[in-house]
Design an enzyme around this catalytic site. Structure first.
Site, short mmCIF file in Angstrom:
data_model
loop_
_atom_site.label_atom_id
_atom_site.label_comp_id
_atom_site.label_asym_id
_atom_site.label_seq_id
_atom_site.Cartn_x
_atom_site.Cartn_y
_atom_site.Cartn_z
N LYS A 23 0.84 -1.21 0.00
CA LYS A 23 0.00 0.00 0.00
C LYS A 23 0.87 1.26 0.00
O LYS A 23 0.61 2.20 -0.73
CB LYS A 23 -0.92 0.04 1.24
CG LYS A 23 -1.88 -1.11 1.35
CD LYS A 23 -2.84 -0.92 2.52
CE LYS A 23 -2.17 -0.91 3.88
NZ LYS A 23 -1.57 -2.19 4.28
N ARG A 98 -9.15 0.59 9.15
CA ARG A 98 -8.70 -0.78 9.42
C ARG A 98 -9.77 -1.60 10.11
O ARG A 98 -9.59 -2.79 10.35
CB ARG A 98 -7.47 -0.71 10.31
CG ARG A 98 -6.16 -0.95 9.52
CD ARG A 98 -5.18 -1.39 10.41
NE ARG A 98 -3.89 -1.81 10.22
CZ ARG A 98 -2.82 -1.17 9.81
NH1 ARG A 98 -2.90 0.02 9.33
NH2 ARG A 98 -1.65 -1.73 9.84
N ARG A 144 11.64 -6.53 4.86
CA ARG A 144 11.44 -5.08 4.66
C ARG A 144 12.47 -4.24 5.44
O ARG A 144 12.71 -4.47 6.62
CB ARG A 144 10.03 -4.71 5.10
CG ARG A 144 9.68 -3.28 4.82
CD ARG A 144 8.22 -3.10 4.64
NE ARG A 144 7.48 -3.19 5.89
CZ ARG A 144 6.17 -2.94 5.97
NH1 ARG A 144 5.50 -2.63 4.88
NH2 ARG A 144 5.54 -3.04 7.11
N ARG A 177 11.75 -2.10 10.92
CA ARG A 177 10.75 -1.65 11.90
C ARG A 177 10.65 -2.67 13.02
O ARG A 177 10.72 -3.86 12.79
CB ARG A 177 9.40 -1.52 11.20
CG ARG A 177 9.19 -0.17 10.60
CD ARG A 177 8.01 -0.13 9.71
NE ARG A 177 6.82 -0.76 10.27
CZ ARG A 177 5.63 -0.71 9.69
NH1 ARG A 177 5.49 -0.05 8.56
NH2 ARG A 177 4.59 -1.30 10.23
N ARG A 188 0.30 -9.27 13.56
CA ARG A 188 -0.29 -8.22 12.70
C ARG A 188 -1.13 -8.84 11.59
O ARG A 188 -2.19 -8.32 11.24
CB ARG A 188 0.82 -7.35 12.09
CG ARG A 188 1.45 -6.43 13.12
CD ARG A 188 2.72 -5.81 12.62
NE ARG A 188 2.54 -4.97 11.46
CZ ARG A 188 3.49 -4.73 10.56
NH1 ARG A 188 4.67 -5.29 10.66
NH2 ARG A 188 3.25 -3.92 9.55
#
Ligand code: AMP
Length: 235
Positions: A23, A98, A144, A177, A188
């Site tokens: 996204k 969300r 990531r 992160r 998550r």
């Protein structure tokens, strides 16, 4: 006369998809092309945590375990952001809504704002879901890395930087992160399935949902996302 994408009204764009679906990457492409801001609730929350604001203090523990921050805190934060001047031609919501409650709040908020294109046509929000399978998401999230200075996102498996652990743009060391650790990622993704997946049904029922297959080359996903956006609000 050709329409300048950087001055035309685009209206609200809502990007849905699991963490790691891309996204943020697609939001940045839309932002570059149309000059409307990307509003990432995750980024705003992380900035609040880093600055130690009252919101950040409340959100930190919830975020560290991969759960969702309470709706009323996030909705207030989004309202503040959407009321800023740079959102006048439209905005891209990345990571919001969300939950169905957040989507209902957003519907109410958007009734107070009318975005009109060149033809004087009222623009509805365009909702684009970027759909990616679970295993691919897991690899994307564990790989990531991001630049703490310019925000550019890399992936050690799919999109590595030219020099390991270093941003191609400004040479800053790349960071992982905290909530991209494996245990938190699993949490998550579970939170996504439990709380966010019902949102796709919500928007499907409204007839506004467009689904893009996000399991492909980034440039193909971008092309399809832009097409969905242009068809969605008749720019
Ligand atoms: P993201 O960067 O979008 O993956 O968000 C990181 C974390 O911020 C999430 O795991 C949640 O804890 C929190 N967060 C971001 N957006 C929202 C939202 N719309 N509602 C609740 N929590 C959120």
């Amino acid at each position: 006369m050709a329409i300048d994408p950087k001055t035309q009204v685009v209206g609200p764009v809502i990007l849905l998809g699991a963490p790691g679906a891309g996204k943020g990457t697609q939001a940045k492409r839309i932002m570059e092309l149309y000059g409307i801001p990307q509003i990432s609730t995750g980024d705003i929350l992380r900035a609040n945590v880093a600055a130690g604001t009252p919101l950040g203090v409340k959100a930190k523990a919830v975020m560290d375990r991969g759960d969702l921050v309470p709706d009323e805190l996030v909705c207030d934060m989004v309202a503040d952001r959407l009321n800023q001047a740079d959102c006048a031609r439209g905005f891209i919501l990345d990571g919001f809504p969300r939950t169905v409650a957040q989507a209902q709040w957003l519907d109410g908020y958007l009734t107070t704002r009318v975005f009109e294109n060149e033809a004087g046509k009222g623009l509805k929000p365009v909702v684009i879901e970027i759909a990616v399978g679970y295993n691919q998401l897991f690899k994307r999230l564990t790989g990531r890395r991001s630049c703490s200075s310019c925000g550019r996102i890399y992936n050690v498996y799919f999109q590595p930087p030219k020099v390991a652990d270093t941003c191609d743009v400004d040479g800053t060391a790349l960071i992982t992160r905290k909530d991209d650790s494996e245990a938190v990622i699993a949490e998550r993704l579970k939170a996504y399935e439990r709380q966010t997946l019902p949102l796709t049904e919500y928007y499907k029922a409204q007839g506004t949902l467009r689904v893009v297959d996000g399991d492909r080359d980034m440039s193909e996903v971008t092309a399809e996302t832009l097409k969905a956006l242009e068809n969605g609000n008749c720019l």
